[in-house]
Each structure stands twice: as structure tokens, then as C-alpha cells.
Motif scaffolding. Structure first.
Motif, short mmCIF file in Angstrom:
data_model
loop_
_atom_site.label_atom_id
_atom_site.label_comp_id
_atom_site.label_asym_id
_atom_site.label_seq_id
_atom_site.Cartn_x
_atom_site.Cartn_y
_atom_site.Cartn_z
N MET A 22 0.81 -1.19 0.09
CA MET A 22 -0.18 0.19 0.31
C MET A 22 1.04 1.22 0.17
O MET A 22 2.02 1.37 0.77
N GLN A 24 2.82 2.02 -2.27
CA GLN A 24 4.21 1.85 -3.00
C GLN A 24 4.71 3.01 -3.84
O GLN A 24 5.94 2.88 -3.88
N ARG A 27 6.07 9.20 -1.35
CA ARG A 27 7.40 10.15 -0.80
C ARG A 27 8.69 9.39 -0.29
O ARG A 27 9.73 10.10 -0.35
N TYR A 32 9.81 9.49 -7.03
CA TYR A 32 8.50 9.90 -6.86
C TYR A 32 8.29 11.44 -6.57
O TYR A 32 7.87 12.14 -6.92
N PHE A 42 0.47 17.52 -5.52
CA PHE A 42 -0.34 16.12 -5.55
C PHE A 42 -1.27 15.91 -6.38
O PHE A 42 -1.39 15.01 -7.12
N PHE A 71 -2.09 5.31 -9.42
CA PHE A 71 -2.02 6.35 -8.58
C PHE A 71 -3.01 7.40 -8.63
O PHE A 71 -3.19 7.78 -10.09
N ILE A 74 -8.38 8.42 -2.68
CA ILE A 74 -9.90 8.10 -2.75
C ILE A 74 -10.67 9.73 -2.63
O ILE A 74 -11.87 9.55 -2.93
N GLY A 92 -2.44 17.64 5.33
CA GLY A 92 -3.59 16.54 4.97
C GLY A 92 -4.56 17.02 4.10
O GLY A 92 -4.57 18.14 3.88
N PRO A 93 -5.50 16.48 3.76
CA PRO A 93 -6.68 17.08 2.88
C PRO A 93 -7.60 17.93 3.77
O PRO A 93 -7.83 17.67 4.72
N TYR A 150 -14.58 12.08 5.61
CA TYR A 150 -13.69 13.28 5.18
C TYR A 150 -14.64 14.38 4.45
O TYR A 150 -14.51 15.50 4.59
N PHE A 203 -10.84 0.79 -0.24
CA PHE A 203 -10.39 1.13 1.11
C PHE A 203 -11.31 1.62 2.17
O PHE A 203 -11.79 2.84 1.98
N SER A 205 -10.75 2.81 5.36
CA SER A 205 -9.86 3.26 6.45
C SER A 205 -10.26 3.13 7.88
O SER A 205 -9.70 2.90 8.57
N HIS A 321 -0.80 -1.16 6.57
CA HIS A 321 -1.40 0.20 6.00
C HIS A 321 -0.27 0.74 5.18
O HIS A 321 0.66 -0.04 4.89
O1 CP3 Z 1 -1.45 2.97 -2.84
C1 CP3 Z 1 -0.90 3.54 -3.50
O2 CP3 Z 1 0.24 3.79 -3.89
C2 CP3 Z 1 -1.97 4.17 -4.63
C3 CP3 Z 1 -2.30 5.51 -4.37
C4 CP3 Z 1 -3.01 5.91 -3.21
C5 CP3 Z 1 -2.90 7.17 -2.38
N1 CP3 Z 1 -3.84 7.46 -1.49
C6 CP3 Z 1 -1.78 8.17 -2.71
C7 CP3 Z 1 -1.64 9.21 -1.92
C8 CP3 Z 1 -4.15 5.09 -2.57
C9 CP3 Z 1 -4.65 4.04 -2.60
C10 CP3 Z 1 -4.48 6.29 -1.33
C11 CP3 Z 1 -5.65 5.79 -0.65
C12 CP3 Z 1 -6.30 6.88 0.54
N2 CP3 Z 1 -6.10 8.29 0.16
C13 CP3 Z 1 -6.66 6.72 1.56
C14 CP3 Z 1 -6.97 4.99 2.09
C15 CP3 Z 1 -6.03 4.36 2.53
C16 CP3 Z 1 -5.10 4.97 3.77
O3 CP3 Z 1 -4.23 5.21 3.74
O4 CP3 Z 1 -6.14 4.84 4.92
C17 CP3 Z 1 -7.21 7.60 2.41
C18 CP3 Z 1 -7.49 7.66 3.71
C19 CP3 Z 1 -6.58 8.61 1.36
C20 CP3 Z 1 -6.65 10.18 1.85
C21 CP3 Z 1 -5.31 10.98 1.84
N3 CP3 Z 1 -4.55 11.10 0.89
C22 CP3 Z 1 -4.79 11.66 3.16
C23 CP3 Z 1 -5.36 11.43 4.60
C24 CP3 Z 1 -3.70 11.88 2.77
C25 CP3 Z 1 -2.65 12.89 3.52
C26 CP3 Z 1 -1.72 11.92 4.37
C27 CP3 Z 1 -0.56 11.69 3.72
O5 CP3 Z 1 -0.19 10.48 3.56
O6 CP3 Z 1 0.08 12.64 3.06
C28 CP3 Z 1 -3.52 11.62 1.18
C29 CP3 Z 1 -2.28 12.07 0.22
C30 CP3 Z 1 -1.75 11.08 -0.64
N4 CP3 Z 1 -2.41 10.14 -1.01
C31 CP3 Z 1 -0.33 11.05 -0.76
C32 CP3 Z 1 -0.21 9.76 -1.65
C33 CP3 Z 1 0.97 9.13 -2.30
C34 CP3 Z 1 0.75 11.82 -0.40
C35 CP3 Z 1 0.72 13.03 -1.18
C36 CP3 Z 1 2.02 13.74 -1.28
O7 CP3 Z 1 2.72 13.19 -2.16
O8 CP3 Z 1 2.17 14.79 -0.67
#
Ligand code: CP3
Length: 342
Positions: A22, A24, A27, A32, A42, A71, A74, A92-93, A150, A203, A205, A321
Motif C-alpha cells: 500500500m 508503494q 514520498r 516519486y 499532489f 496512482f 480516494i 493533509g486533505p 472526510y 479502502f 480505512s 497500512h
Molecule cells: O497505494 C498507492 O500507492 C496508490 C495511491 C493511493 C494514494 N492514496 C496516494 C496518496 C491510495 C490507494 C490512497 C488511498 C487513500 N487516500 C486512503 C485510504 C488508505 C489509507 O491510507 O488509509 C485515504 C484515507 C486517503 C486520503 C489521503 N490522501 C490522506 C489522508 C492523505 C494525506 C496523508 C498523507 O499520507 O500525506 C493523502 C495524500 C496521498 N495520497 C499521498 C499519496 C502518495 C501523499 C501525497 C503527497 O505526495 O504529498
């Protein structure tokens, strides 16, 4: 030859489990960070099919995972339904919050999402051409409850309190929102499958904060409706469900929802899951992502313990996770080596 991930999801017990991770693409990888900088931010990366396909491929090139996950995020679905969405660096979001019937009334119909999400479908089409032939392509969406948490709070919350409050205060608006997201998710995942996704993952979560009948109504029932409709439209499409922190409710979740595989978080024990969850079919998981930061002999021991505990049935090796930005890429390579030599 059929791809390893598809064989495990079809219920085959394999000598070595397929492996993916997950988040993968993320950052912890310098390549990436470079592509994300090129995209600007993003969300621009999510909506740029060439660059989104590029970051999807990066971990496949580096590690040879058995599956690539699209990529995207949600939270693109709420945005396609008309919510404002932005990401605050380090926090975050953020979304425009839905807290009343009139907020809900301003959202678009569930089938109006495709215009906004067209770049995501294009990313999948590029990936179907560029992935190695042995690598499976996974599409995904958030489950309705998690997406709703959210949309209602307008941000991530530790305990999902605003969503629980709306559920108690204005049940009609809350259930109408869940239904709208459920319908949109069916449209979205159908389009992903048509664009080339060979597997889809839901997902949920924040499933763990739903208790009792709420778990049945808002984690199980929407997943069951999404999965049944997808399988009607796309016979044979495998579905992975991730009801994170569901605890005891992992038992019977696959049967209740029709999922082909349930993804285990890292709070459940692999031996327990073998006895109580894997009896119904494939399980995915459940290594603690912290090992990707700390590495060493503990990482190898834990990867091998999980692999052996779940070896008696269909298993997809994964983390419980997402991998975190402070993880070291060398630890990922060590994990793969440990699983394949277990
Ligand atoms: O898994 C993968 O590689 C595929 C891409 C993917 C992302 N988010 C990319 C992402 C997937 C499947 C998700 C799912 C996602 N997004 C979930 C469910 C899974 C989980 O983690 O519980 C949720 C709750 C989100 C919402 C979300 N997106 C949040 C809360 C955040 C901020 C937290 C953080 O990690 O920064 C994101 C941003 C996000 N989504 C990033 C990535 C690679 C980081 C963004 C960046 O590059 O700054």
C-alpha cells in the motif's frame, strides 16, 4: 500464464505469495518526489495521466512487485461530486464540508463524475500498455463510510466524530450521502475496469470506528452493493476489501460482502487470521509498516513469520497500512527477499 495476484485472488494456495505494498508509489522514493515536483503538487500529479502512470511504474521498476496500484486518491470522488478539495502540506486533505441536506443538494448526481475523472481512466489505459506482462493492475476507490468521514468533517479526523454526529443528528442526510457515494463508486470502479483495471480494491480505512448495527449498515451493506453490481457488470472481476481495524468483524466479512479477498491491518495476528479469516478465502497483509523504517533482523523475522502463518491458504503479502515517507527503500527490497526465501 496467469498473473500471480489473480491466482491468489481466485483462491489458489501458492508456494510464494504475490507481493505489493500500500502506497508503494510515494514520498519514500526519490524518483516519486522528483515527478511530484515536476507535476507541481499532489492533485496535479493525480490528474496528469503521463506522470501518474510514471509514478505507478516507479516501484515496479525498482522492486518488481507482482501488482501495480493506480496512482490516484480516494478523495477524487468527492471532488468529482462537486466538493472543493485541496491538500495542506504537512497536514493533509481539506474539503468543503457536507453537514446539511442543502449541502448535499448541491452535490452532482453520481453519474456526473466521469468528466472530472477522465484523466484517471487515461492513466489506467497507459498502464495496460506499459506494465510488464506478469504485473497485475489494481484500481481502487474509498469505501462510502471512509469517504463520507472526510466529506462531512471537511478533513481527516482521529475519531470520525463529525460523521458519527451527523449519523445521529440527521440520519436521512447521512444515509443519502452514503447512497450517493455508493452509486458514484460503482460508476467509478466500472469505468476503471473498462479502462483496464484487473482487480479493484475498496479502502475502508475508518471501518473500525463503526460498531454493531452501524458496521452492518455502513461498512458491510455498501460494500456488498458495490461488489454485487460490479460482478454483475464485469463477471469474474476480483475485489479486495479493506475494512481497516475491523477486529472481530474481519470474521465473515468476505462472505457478507462478496469480496474475493480481505486486507488485514497490522493489529490482527496472522495466526488468528489464518484460523478465522483465511478459512473463507484469500487474505492480504499484514506487516506493520514501521518495519519499513526500522529494518534489520526484526523486519526479516516478521516478514517470514507472516508468510509462514498464512502459507496454508491463499495469501497476498502486503503491509497492514501504507508505507510512510520516512521509510527506507532498502528495507522494501529486504522485505521482498525475506518473503520470497521464507
Ligand atoms: O497505494 C498507492 O500507492 C496508490 C495511491 C493511493 C494514494 N492514496 C496516494 C496518496 C491510495 C490507494 C490512497 C488511498 C487513500 N487516500 C486512503 C485510504 C488508505 C489509507 O491510507 O488509509 C485515504 C484515507 C486517503 C486520503 C489521503 N490522501 C490522506 C489522508 C492523505 C494525506 C496523508 C498523507 O499520507 O500525506 C493523502 C495524500 C496521498 N495520497 C499521498 C499519496 C502518495 C501523499 C501525497 C503527497 O505526495 O504529498
Amino acid at each position: 500464464m496467469t498473473k500471480l495476484l489473480l491466482r491468489a485472488l481466485a483462491g489458489e494456495t501458492l508456494p510464494t505469495p504475490p507481493i505489493w505494498m500500500m502506497r508503494q508509489a510515494g514520498r519514500y522514493l526519490p524518483e516519486y518526489r522528483a515527478t511530484r515536483a515536476q507535476a507541481g503538487d499532489f492533485l496535479s500529479l493525480c490528474y496528469n495521466p503521463d506522470l501518474a502512470a510514471e509514478v505507478t511504474l516507479q516501484p515496479i521498476r525498482r522492486f518488481g512487485f507482482d501488482a501495480a496500484i493506480l496512482f490516484a486518491d480516494i478523495l477524487l470522488v468527492p471532488q468529482a461530486l462537486g466538493a472543493d478539495l485541496w491538500f495542506v502540506t504537512g497536514e493533509g486533505p481539506r474539503l468543503s464540508a457536507i453537514t446539511s441536506a442543502s449541502d448535499l443538494g448541491r452535490l452532482k448526481p453520481a453519474d456526473a463524475i466521469h468528466h472530472r475523472l477522465a484523466p484517471v481512466y487515461e492513466t489506467l489505459r497507459i498502464l495496460t500498455r506499459e506494465l510488464p506482462r506478469e504485473t497485475a493492475l489494481i484500481g481502487f476507490a474509498g469505501a462510502p463510510w471512509t469517504v463520507a468521514t472526510y466529506m462531512i468533517a471537511g478533513r481527516g479526523t482521529p475519531d470520525q466524530a463529525p460523521a458519527h454526529a451527523l449519523k445521529e443528528r440527521d440520519r436521512a442526510t447521512f444515509t443519502a450521502l452514503i447512497d450517493r457515494i455508493t452509486d458514484a463508486t460503482i460508476h467509478y470502479l466500472s469505468a476503471q475496469i473498462e479502462a483496464g483495471a484487473e482487480v479493484v480494491k475498496l479502502f475502508d480505512s475508518w471501518a473500525g470506528s463503526l460498531k454493531g448495527a452501524d458496521f452492518d449498515d455502513f461498512a458491510v451493506a455498501p460494500a456488498r452493493r458495490i461488489i454485487a453490481t460490479l460482478k454483475e457488470r464485469h463477471p469474474g472481476i476480483p475485489v479486495i476489501a479493506f475494512p481497516r481495524e475491523a477486529g472481530e468483524r474481519y470474521v465473515g466479512f468476505a462472505r457478507a460482502t462478496g469480496a474475493d479477498c480481505v486486507a488485514l491491518d497490522n493489529s490482527v495476528d496472522a495466526d488468528w487470521a489464518a484460523r478465522h479469516v483465511q478459512i473463507d478465502g484469500c487474505v492480504q497483509g499484514n506487516m506493520d509498516p514501521r518495519h519499513m523504517v526500522t529494518g534489520g533482523p526484526a523486519l526479516v523475522a516478521e516478514a517470514q513469520r507472516i508468510t509462514r502463518a498464512l502459507r496454508g491458504g491463499p495469501h497476498v503479502f502486503n503491509l497492514g497500512h501504507g508505507i510512510t515517507p520516512d521509510a527506507h527503500p532498502d528495507n522494501v527490497a529486504a522485505m521482498i527477499e525475506a518473503v520470497r526465501s521464507a
